[in-house]
Design an enzyme around this catalytic site. Structure first.
Site, mmCIF file in Angstrom:
data_model
loop_
_atom_site.group_PDB
_atom_site.id
_atom_site.type_symbol
_atom_site.label_atom_id
_atom_site.label_comp_id
_atom_site.label_asym_id
_atom_site.label_seq_id
_atom_site.Cartn_x
_atom_site.Cartn_y
_atom_site.Cartn_z
ATOM 1 N N LYS A 149 0.839 -1.218 0.000
ATOM 2 C CA LYS A 149 0.000 0.000 0.000
ATOM 3 C C LYS A 149 0.866 1.258 0.000
ATOM 4 O O LYS A 149 0.638 2.177 -0.778
ATOM 5 C CB LYS A 149 -0.916 0.022 1.230
ATOM 6 C CG LYS A 149 -1.808 -1.198 1.375
ATOM 7 C CD LYS A 149 -2.682 -1.111 2.603
ATOM 8 C CE LYS A 149 -1.938 -1.113 3.922
ATOM 9 N NZ LYS A 149 -1.211 -2.371 4.218
ATOM 10 N N ARG B 33 -9.645 1.258 8.679
ATOM 11 C CA ARG B 33 -9.400 -0.144 9.025
ATOM 12 C C ARG B 33 -10.536 -0.757 9.814
ATOM 13 O O ARG B 33 -10.493 -1.940 10.131
ATOM 14 C CB ARG B 33 -8.152 -0.278 9.890
ATOM 15 C CG ARG B 33 -6.912 -0.084 9.110
ATOM 16 C CD ARG B 33 -5.723 -0.444 9.954
ATOM 17 N NE ARG B 33 -4.612 0.274 9.412
ATOM 18 C CZ ARG B 33 -3.395 -0.211 9.289
ATOM 19 N NH1 ARG B 33 -3.122 -1.414 9.712
ATOM 20 N NH2 ARG B 33 -2.445 0.506 8.778
ATOM 21 N N ARG C 222 11.716 -5.635 4.896
ATOM 22 C CA ARG C 222 11.532 -4.199 4.635
ATOM 23 C C ARG C 222 12.541 -3.356 5.409
ATOM 24 O O ARG C 222 12.820 -3.586 6.572
ATOM 25 C CB ARG C 222 10.121 -3.773 5.049
ATOM 26 C CG ARG C 222 9.961 -2.248 4.991
ATOM 27 C CD ARG C 222 8.542 -1.791 5.070
ATOM 28 N NE ARG C 222 7.833 -2.344 6.197
ATOM 29 C CZ ARG C 222 6.509 -2.305 6.326
ATOM 30 N NH1 ARG C 222 5.777 -1.754 5.384
ATOM 31 N NH2 ARG C 222 5.933 -2.825 7.377
ATOM 32 N N ARG D 277 11.485 -1.214 10.837
ATOM 33 C CA ARG D 277 10.383 -0.799 11.709
ATOM 34 C C ARG D 277 10.267 -1.732 12.912
ATOM 35 O O ARG D 277 10.454 -2.942 12.791
ATOM 36 C CB ARG D 277 9.061 -0.805 10.919
ATOM 37 C CG ARG D 277 8.800 0.512 10.241
ATOM 38 C CD ARG D 277 7.624 0.498 9.316
ATOM 39 N NE ARG D 277 6.401 -0.129 9.823
ATOM 40 C CZ ARG D 277 5.270 -0.156 9.150
ATOM 41 N NH1 ARG D 277 5.199 0.421 7.951
ATOM 42 N NH2 ARG D 277 4.207 -0.739 9.640
ATOM 43 N N ARG E 148 -0.300 -8.447 13.737
ATOM 44 C CA ARG E 148 -0.867 -7.496 12.764
ATOM 45 C C ARG E 148 -1.721 -8.232 11.733
ATOM 46 O O ARG E 148 -2.793 -7.765 11.346
ATOM 47 C CB ARG E 148 0.268 -6.740 12.050
ATOM 48 C CG ARG E 148 0.956 -5.734 12.957
ATOM 49 C CD ARG E 148 2.305 -5.323 12.422
ATOM 50 N NE ARG E 148 2.241 -4.634 11.154
ATOM 51 C CZ ARG E 148 3.276 -4.506 10.331
ATOM 52 N NH1 ARG E 148 4.447 -5.011 10.638
ATOM 53 N NH2 ARG E 148 3.131 -3.847 9.209
HETATM 54 P P1 AP5 Z 1 4.920 -1.524 1.812
HETATM 55 O O1 AP5 Z 1 4.577 -0.746 0.601
HETATM 56 O O2 AP5 Z 1 5.641 -0.848 2.921
HETATM 57 O O3 AP5 Z 1 3.621 -2.306 2.347
HETATM 58 P P2 AP5 Z 1 2.349 -1.771 3.138
HETATM 59 O O4 AP5 Z 1 1.157 -2.451 2.585
HETATM 60 O O5 AP5 Z 1 2.338 -0.280 3.161
HETATM 61 O O6 AP5 Z 1 2.675 -2.387 4.550
HETATM 62 P P3 AP5 Z 1 2.581 -1.762 6.010
HETATM 63 O O7 AP5 Z 1 3.297 -2.753 6.891
HETATM 64 O O8 AP5 Z 1 3.090 -0.351 6.046
HETATM 65 O O9 AP5 Z 1 1.082 -1.793 6.294
HETATM 66 P P4 AP5 Z 1 0.440 -1.773 7.647
HETATM 67 O O10 AP5 Z 1 -0.955 -1.515 7.268
HETATM 68 O O11 AP5 Z 1 0.660 -2.934 8.517
HETATM 69 O O12 AP5 Z 1 1.249 -0.611 8.430
HETATM 70 P P5 AP5 Z 1 0.893 0.903 8.725
HETATM 71 O O13 AP5 Z 1 2.160 1.659 8.681
HETATM 72 O O14 AP5 Z 1 -0.257 1.364 7.919
HETATM 73 O O15 AP5 Z 1 5.781 -2.792 1.304
HETATM 74 C C1 AP5 Z 1 6.225 -3.776 2.222
HETATM 75 C C2 AP5 Z 1 7.558 -4.369 1.708
HETATM 76 O O16 AP5 Z 1 7.328 -5.058 0.484
HETATM 77 C C3 AP5 Z 1 8.643 -3.332 1.404
HETATM 78 O O17 AP5 Z 1 9.888 -3.872 1.750
HETATM 79 C C4 AP5 Z 1 8.563 -3.136 -0.114
HETATM 80 O O18 AP5 Z 1 9.810 -2.773 -0.677
HETATM 81 C C5 AP5 Z 1 8.117 -4.519 -0.581
HETATM 82 N N1 AP5 Z 1 7.236 -4.459 -1.747
HETATM 83 C C6 AP5 Z 1 6.233 -3.579 -1.962
HETATM 84 N N2 AP5 Z 1 5.609 -3.851 -3.120
HETATM 85 C C7 AP5 Z 1 6.237 -4.935 -3.644
HETATM 86 C C8 AP5 Z 1 6.034 -5.701 -4.835
HETATM 87 N N3 AP5 Z 1 5.057 -5.398 -5.718
HETATM 88 N N4 AP5 Z 1 6.833 -6.754 -5.058
HETATM 89 C C9 AP5 Z 1 7.822 -7.072 -4.158
HETATM 90 N N5 AP5 Z 1 8.070 -6.386 -3.031
HETATM 91 C C10 AP5 Z 1 7.274 -5.323 -2.766
HETATM 92 O O19 AP5 Z 1 0.379 0.789 10.223
HETATM 93 C C11 AP5 Z 1 1.243 0.445 11.260
HETATM 94 C C12 AP5 Z 1 0.469 0.398 12.561
HETATM 95 O O20 AP5 Z 1 -0.119 1.677 12.832
HETATM 96 C C13 AP5 Z 1 -0.712 -0.570 12.602
HETATM 97 O O21 AP5 Z 1 -0.305 -1.872 12.903
HETATM 98 C C14 AP5 Z 1 -1.589 0.071 13.687
HETATM 99 O O22 AP5 Z 1 -1.071 -0.199 14.961
HETATM 100 C C15 AP5 Z 1 -1.406 1.550 13.437
HETATM 101 N N6 AP5 Z 1 -2.408 2.085 12.505
HETATM 102 C C16 AP5 Z 1 -2.161 2.613 11.269
HETATM 103 N N7 AP5 Z 1 -3.310 2.992 10.688
HETATM 104 C C17 AP5 Z 1 -4.306 2.694 11.578
HETATM 105 C C18 AP5 Z 1 -5.715 2.820 11.535
HETATM 106 N N8 AP5 Z 1 -6.329 3.327 10.454
HETATM 107 N N9 AP5 Z 1 -6.426 2.408 12.609
HETATM 108 C C19 AP5 Z 1 -5.820 1.889 13.703
HETATM 109 N N10 AP5 Z 1 -4.472 1.721 13.794
HETATM 110 C C20 AP5 Z 1 -3.725 2.135 12.733
#
Ligand code: AP5
Length: 232
Positions: free
Chosen positions: A30, A105, A144, A177, A188
């Protein structure tokens, strides 16, 4: 939930303006795609995870609460997340559309953003669900690494930087991270599995859902997403 809405957002429809909502499991890509699509469409990518991590780095009271929840792999409360999203969307750069990465979410967050968009922004909501095999997800998350300065996202297995462990753009050492540890990843994914269906149903029923196969290289995925958005 955040308090009563004050409708200070730009009123009136902006042609071809989108509220793009990136859905998908942790590690689905994402954030990577939000950055690319943001550049292509000239609209800001707004990551709730990134805003919460920044608040934790700044050691604000909500940031410290959020940090404990995030480090344990849980979900931060709707009230806190909705209020930071609303505050961010009231910045002028969101007037012509925006990308939400990691929000909503929960059904409460989805209702909140529906109401905000309907009453203030009048942009076209489009949810993009990126699906990726579970095995690849774990590799993506454990591998990552991120640049602490510009936020560029790398992967030591799949998308390594040119110089090991250093950002291609900034030259700074990359970081892992805190929530990319295997035990936290499991937690998660559990939260994601519990919450995904109602969200997907919500956008599917509204006719706003695009399904995208994320099991392909990032560049191909960006093209597929842009094609799908333009065909809406
Ligand atoms: P990346 O693009 O970073 O993936 P992502 O889907 O953004 O993964 P996240 O881990 O950031 O999502 P998340 O929802 O768990 O975390 P968030 O920060 O939102 O890619 C991942 C890896 O894959 C990278 O190494 C990249 O290089 C590689 N990659 C990407 N695309 C690729 C491809 N096509 N092919 C191969 N490799 C690829 O949230 C973190 C925490 O914050 C949550 O756990 C929660 O505690 C809190 N939080 C955030 N938002 C909310 C909310 N709305 N409500 C409640 N809590 C929240």
């Amino acid at each position: 939930m955040a308090g009563e809405l004050r409708h200070e957002g730009p009123v009136g429809r902006v042609p071809n303006a989108y509220a793009l909502i990136m859905l998908g499991a942790p590690g689905a890509g994402k954030g990577t795609q939000a950055r690319e699509v943001s550049q292509a469409l000239h609209i800001p990518a707004i990551s709730t995870g990134e805003m919460l991590r920044e608040a934790a780095r700044q050691k604000t009271a909500p940031g410290l609460i959020a940090r404990d929840v995030m480090d344990a792999g849980g979900l931060v409360s709707d009230g806190l997340v909705c209020s930071i999203v609303e505050q961010r969307l009231r910045e002028p750069d969101s007037a012509g559309g925006f990308i939400l990465d990691g929000f909503p979410r929960t059904p409460g967050q989805a209702q909140f953003i529906d109401r905000l968009i309907r009453d203030g922004w009048h942009v076209e909501p489009v949810a993009i669900n990126i699906s990726v095999d579970r095995e690849s997800i774990v590799k993506r998350l454990t591998g990552r690494r991120v640049c602490p300065v510009c936020g560029s996202i790398y992967n030591i297995y799949l998308n390594p930087p040119r110089l090991p462990n250093h950002c291609d753009l900034e030259g700074t050492p990359l970081m892992q991270r805190a929530d990319d540890r295997e035990d936290v990843i499991r937690e998660r994914l559990l939260h994601y599995d519990q919450g995904a269906k109602p969200l997907l149903d919500h956008y599917r029923q509204g006719g706003h859902l695009i399904e995208i196969d994320g099991n392909r290289p990032p560049g191909e995925l960006t093209k597929a997403i842009l094609r799908a958005i333009r065909s809406v």
